[in-house]
Design a protein around this motif. Structure first.
Motif, PDB file in Angstrom:
ATOM      1  N   GLY A 276       0.817  -1.212   0.000  1.00  0.00           N
ATOM      2  CA  GLY A 276       0.000   0.000   0.000  1.00  0.00           C
ATOM      3  C   GLY A 276       0.847   1.256   0.000  1.00  0.00           C
ATOM      4  N   THR A 277       1.936   1.236   0.775  1.00  0.00           N
ATOM      5  CA  THR A 277       2.840   2.392   0.820  1.00  0.00           C
ATOM      6  C   THR A 277       3.487   2.621  -0.538  1.00  0.00           C
ATOM      7  N   MET A 278       3.913   1.542  -1.184  1.00  0.00           N
ATOM      8  CA  MET A 278       4.507   1.658  -2.513  1.00  0.00           C
ATOM      9  C   MET A 278       3.501   2.208  -3.515  1.00  0.00           C
ATOM     10  N   ALA A 279       2.251   1.761  -3.424  1.00  0.00           N
ATOM     11  CA  ALA A 279       1.211   2.236  -4.336  1.00  0.00           C
ATOM     12  C   ALA A 279       0.961   3.724  -4.148  1.00  0.00           C
ATOM     13  N   VAL A 280       0.931   4.173  -2.898  1.00  0.00           N
ATOM     14  CA  VAL A 280       0.731   5.596  -2.626  1.00  0.00           C
ATOM     15  C   VAL A 280       1.885   6.418  -3.185  1.00  0.00           C
ATOM     16  N   PHE A 281       3.109   5.925  -3.003  1.00  0.00           N
ATOM     17  CA  PHE A 281       4.282   6.639  -3.506  1.00  0.00           C
ATOM     18  C   PHE A 281       4.224   6.784  -5.029  1.00  0.00           C
ATOM     19  N   VAL A 282       3.951   5.691  -5.721  1.00  0.00           N
ATOM     20  CA  VAL A 282       3.910   5.735  -7.185  1.00  0.00           C
ATOM     21  C   VAL A 282       2.777   6.630  -7.667  1.00  0.00           C
TER      22      VAL A 282
ATOM     23  N   MET B 135       1.346   9.177  -6.153  1.00  0.00           N
ATOM     24  CA  MET B 135       1.631  10.590  -5.919  1.00  0.00           C
ATOM     25  C   MET B 135       2.732  11.092  -6.832  1.00  0.00           C
ATOM     26  N   LEU B 136       3.727  10.249  -7.115  1.00  0.00           N
ATOM     27  CA  LEU B 136       4.788  10.652  -8.033  1.00  0.00           C
ATOM     28  C   LEU B 136       4.222  10.940  -9.424  1.00  0.00           C
ATOM     29  N   VAL B 137       3.324  10.066  -9.891  1.00  0.00           N
ATOM     30  CA  VAL B 137       2.695  10.278 -11.200  1.00  0.00           C
ATOM     31  C   VAL B 137       1.842  11.548 -11.176  1.00  0.00           C
ATOM     32  N   ALA B 138       1.080  11.716 -10.091  1.00  0.00           N
ATOM     33  CA  ALA B 138       0.222  12.905  -9.985  1.00  0.00           C
ATOM     34  C   ALA B 138       1.050  14.180  -9.959  1.00  0.00           C
ATOM     35  N   TYR B 139       2.209  14.123  -9.316  1.00  0.00           N
ATOM     36  CA  TYR B 139       3.062  15.308  -9.241  1.00  0.00           C
ATOM     37  C   TYR B 139       3.721  15.591 -10.589  1.00  0.00           C
ATOM     38  N   LYS B 140       4.241  14.553 -11.235  1.00  0.00           N
ATOM     39  CA  LYS B 140       4.935  14.744 -12.509  1.00  0.00           C
ATOM     40  C   LYS B 140       3.989  15.208 -13.610  1.00  0.00           C
TER      41      LYS B 140
ATOM     42  N   ARG C 113      -0.365  20.213  -7.748  1.00  0.00           N
ATOM     43  CA  ARG C 113       0.562  21.344  -7.851  1.00  0.00           C
ATOM     44  C   ARG C 113       0.838  21.884  -6.451  1.00  0.00           C
ATOM     45  N   VAL C 114       2.092  21.960  -6.106  1.00  0.00           N
ATOM     46  CA  VAL C 114       2.491  22.449  -4.783  1.00  0.00           C
ATOM     47  C   VAL C 114       2.587  23.970  -4.849  1.00  0.00           C
ATOM     48  N   THR C 115       1.633  24.627  -4.242  1.00  0.00           N
ATOM     49  CA  THR C 115       1.610  26.081  -4.169  1.00  0.00           C
ATOM     50  C   THR C 115       1.634  26.498  -2.706  1.00  0.00           C
ATOM     51  N   ALA C 116       1.686  27.796  -2.480  1.00  0.00           N
ATOM     52  CA  ALA C 116       1.674  28.294  -1.096  1.00  0.00           C
ATOM     53  C   ALA C 116       0.378  27.895  -0.398  1.00  0.00           C
ATOM     54  N   ARG C 117      -0.728  28.001  -1.114  1.00  0.00           N
ATOM     55  CA  ARG C 117      -2.019  27.634  -0.511  1.00  0.00           C
ATOM     56  C   ARG C 117      -2.073  26.144  -0.208  1.00  0.00           C
ATOM     57  N   PHE C 118      -1.597  25.323  -1.139  1.00  0.00           N
ATOM     58  CA  PHE C 118      -1.541  23.876  -0.932  1.00  0.00           C
ATOM     59  C   PHE C 118      -0.725  23.543   0.308  1.00  0.00           C
ATOM     60  N   THR C 119       0.436  24.176   0.429  1.00  0.00           N
ATOM     61  CA  THR C 119       1.324  23.888   1.561  1.00  0.00           C
ATOM     62  C   THR C 119       0.697  24.308   2.878  1.00  0.00           C
ATOM     63  N   ARG C 120       0.058  25.475   2.907  1.00  0.00           N
ATOM     64  CA  ARG C 120      -0.592  25.921   4.145  1.00  0.00           C
ATOM     65  C   ARG C 120      -1.686  24.952   4.553  1.00  0.00           C
ATOM     66  N   PHE C 121      -2.460  24.493   3.576  1.00  0.00           N
ATOM     67  CA  PHE C 121      -3.540  23.543   3.874  1.00  0.00           C
ATOM     68  C   PHE C 121      -2.986  22.261   4.479  1.00  0.00           C
ATOM     69  N   VAL C 122      -1.929  21.718   3.856  1.00  0.00           N
ATOM     70  CA  VAL C 122      -1.339  20.471   4.350  1.00  0.00           C
ATOM     71  C   VAL C 122      -0.776  20.669   5.752  1.00  0.00           C
ATOM     72  N   MET C 123      -0.111  21.799   5.974  1.00  0.00           N
ATOM     73  CA  MET C 123       0.482  22.069   7.283  1.00  0.00           C
ATOM     74  C   MET C 123      -0.586  22.141   8.370  1.00  0.00           C
TER      75      MET C 123
ATOM     76  N   GLY D 189      -0.061  11.775   4.431  1.00  0.00           N
ATOM     77  CA  GLY D 189       1.266  11.313   4.052  1.00  0.00           C
ATOM     78  C   GLY D 189       1.508  11.472   2.565  1.00  0.00           C
ATOM     79  N   ALA D 190       0.491  11.172   1.750  1.00  0.00           N
ATOM     80  CA  ALA D 190       0.615  11.324   0.301  1.00  0.00           C
ATOM     81  C   ALA D 190       0.836  12.783  -0.075  1.00  0.00           C
ATOM     82  N   LEU D 191       0.124  13.687   0.585  1.00  0.00           N
ATOM     83  CA  LEU D 191       0.294  15.113   0.295  1.00  0.00           C
ATOM     84  C   LEU D 191       1.690  15.597   0.688  1.00  0.00           C
ATOM     85  N   PHE D 192       2.215  15.046   1.760  1.00  0.00           N
ATOM     86  CA  PHE D 192       3.573  15.427   2.156  1.00  0.00           C
ATOM     87  C   PHE D 192       4.608  14.873   1.186  1.00  0.00           C
ATOM     88  N   LEU D 193       4.303  13.777   0.504  1.00  0.00           N
ATOM     89  CA  LEU D 193       5.192  13.308  -0.546  1.00  0.00           C
ATOM     90  C   LEU D 193       5.313  14.357  -1.652  1.00  0.00           C
TER      91      LEU D 193
END
Length: 286
Positions: free
Chosen positions: A162-168, A170-175, A180-190, A234-238
């Motif tokens: 499951g951890t490997m699936a989440v990593f892959v 999120m990597l695909v979603a990010y690439k 998209r990691v923005t200031a608003r995204f980061t504040r929300f996650v924090m 955890g996925a968002l922090f990836l």
């Protein structure tokens, strides 16, 4: 705003301002490159970049102090760190399943080492690998113990997959820029992570002093929802970790910073594995 991991606070590659401890991507009018002064080969400071190379001269010989970080460096350090976690987990699984007290002690020491590294100005490979070893021992012993419980055989392997699936994912979603990691995204996650950790601590307090299941975040339907939220966080922090690596490479961060990338990714993957294991345990438990 300073970057943080769901489990432990840690600094990003930024040396000055910049959203969430990460620096904005290099662009016109963007934030100044924090490595421009310290690393002559950082973006904008490489005299051999953008067609300015003098072909009559030999290319510069990088030294450990000036060679910029590359993706290969990040992959190598991350592989080394995760490999150390796996080695420690093997020891914990084989020899400490019945000695959870020692394993928990190893986990607490690992937490202390991670906090020390989080507040250090420079990465310490020895400290990071020591953390990885002790964290692995703790995870291996805990996983072996859970695997031996009724209805739990195979649960740790499911958590790993499951951890490997989440990593892959999120990597695909990010690439692909789905995420998209923005200031608003980061504040929300924090904010979400701080609320999650606070609720977890309150739940532990109720369990210790009130007995029973506390607020019910570790079992039943509420526990399942709480576990899913933990995995999603955890996925968002990836995504934040990927952004940290991307910006560090773009800015020409020193090679040693690849250890910070490995440290951050390891912390996040450990977080996801723990939440995944807890979620599977609730789903398979009686």
């Amino acid at each position: 705003m300073r970057s943080s991991n769901p489990v432990f606070s840690r600094r990003g590659f930024s040396r000055d301002t910049g959203y969430a401890g990460f620096n904005a991507p290099p662009q016109a009018g963007g934030a100044a490159n924090p490595y421009a002064g310290a690393n002559p080969y950082a973006q904008g400071g490489n005299p051999y970049a953008q067609g300015q190379q003098d072909v009559t001269q030999a290319p510069p010989q990088y030294t450990p102090q000036t060679r910029p970080m590359t993706m290969d460096d990040v992959v190598a350090r991350t592989g080394m760190t995760l490999g150390t976690v796996i080695a420690g987990a093997t020891v914990g699984w084989l020899f400490l399943t019945q000695s959870l007290g020692f394993a928990i002690g190893a986990g607490l020491v690992a937490m202390v080492l991670a906090l020390v590294q989080s507040f250090k100005r420079k990465p310490s490979p020895a400290l990071i690998l020591a953390y990885a070893t002790l964290e692995g021992v703790f995870l291996g012993a805990l996983s072996g113990f859970i695997n031996g419980l009724p209805n739990m055989n195979g649960a740790p392997m499911q958590a790993v997959l499951g951890t490997m699936a989440v990593f892959v994912a999120m990597l695909v979603a990010y690439k692909t820029r789905i995420v998209r990691v923005t200031a608003r995204f980061t504040r929300f996650v924090m904010i979400a992570a701080m609320g999650f950790v606070l609720l977890s601590l309150v739940n532990v307090m109720f369990m210790v002093f009130g007995g029973g299941e506390g607020l019910g975040f570790r079992s039943g339907g509420l526990g399942i929802v709480f576990g899913i939220v933990g995995v999603v966080l955890g996925a968002l922090f990836l995504a934040l970790d990927f952004k940290q690596v991307e910006d560090g490479i773009a800015y020409g961060a020193p090679r040693e910073e690849s250890w910070l990338a490995a440290f951050g990714l390891t912390l996040t993957l450990v977080w996801i594995y723990m939440e995944m294991l807890r979620l599977i345990s609730i789903l398979r438990g009686d």
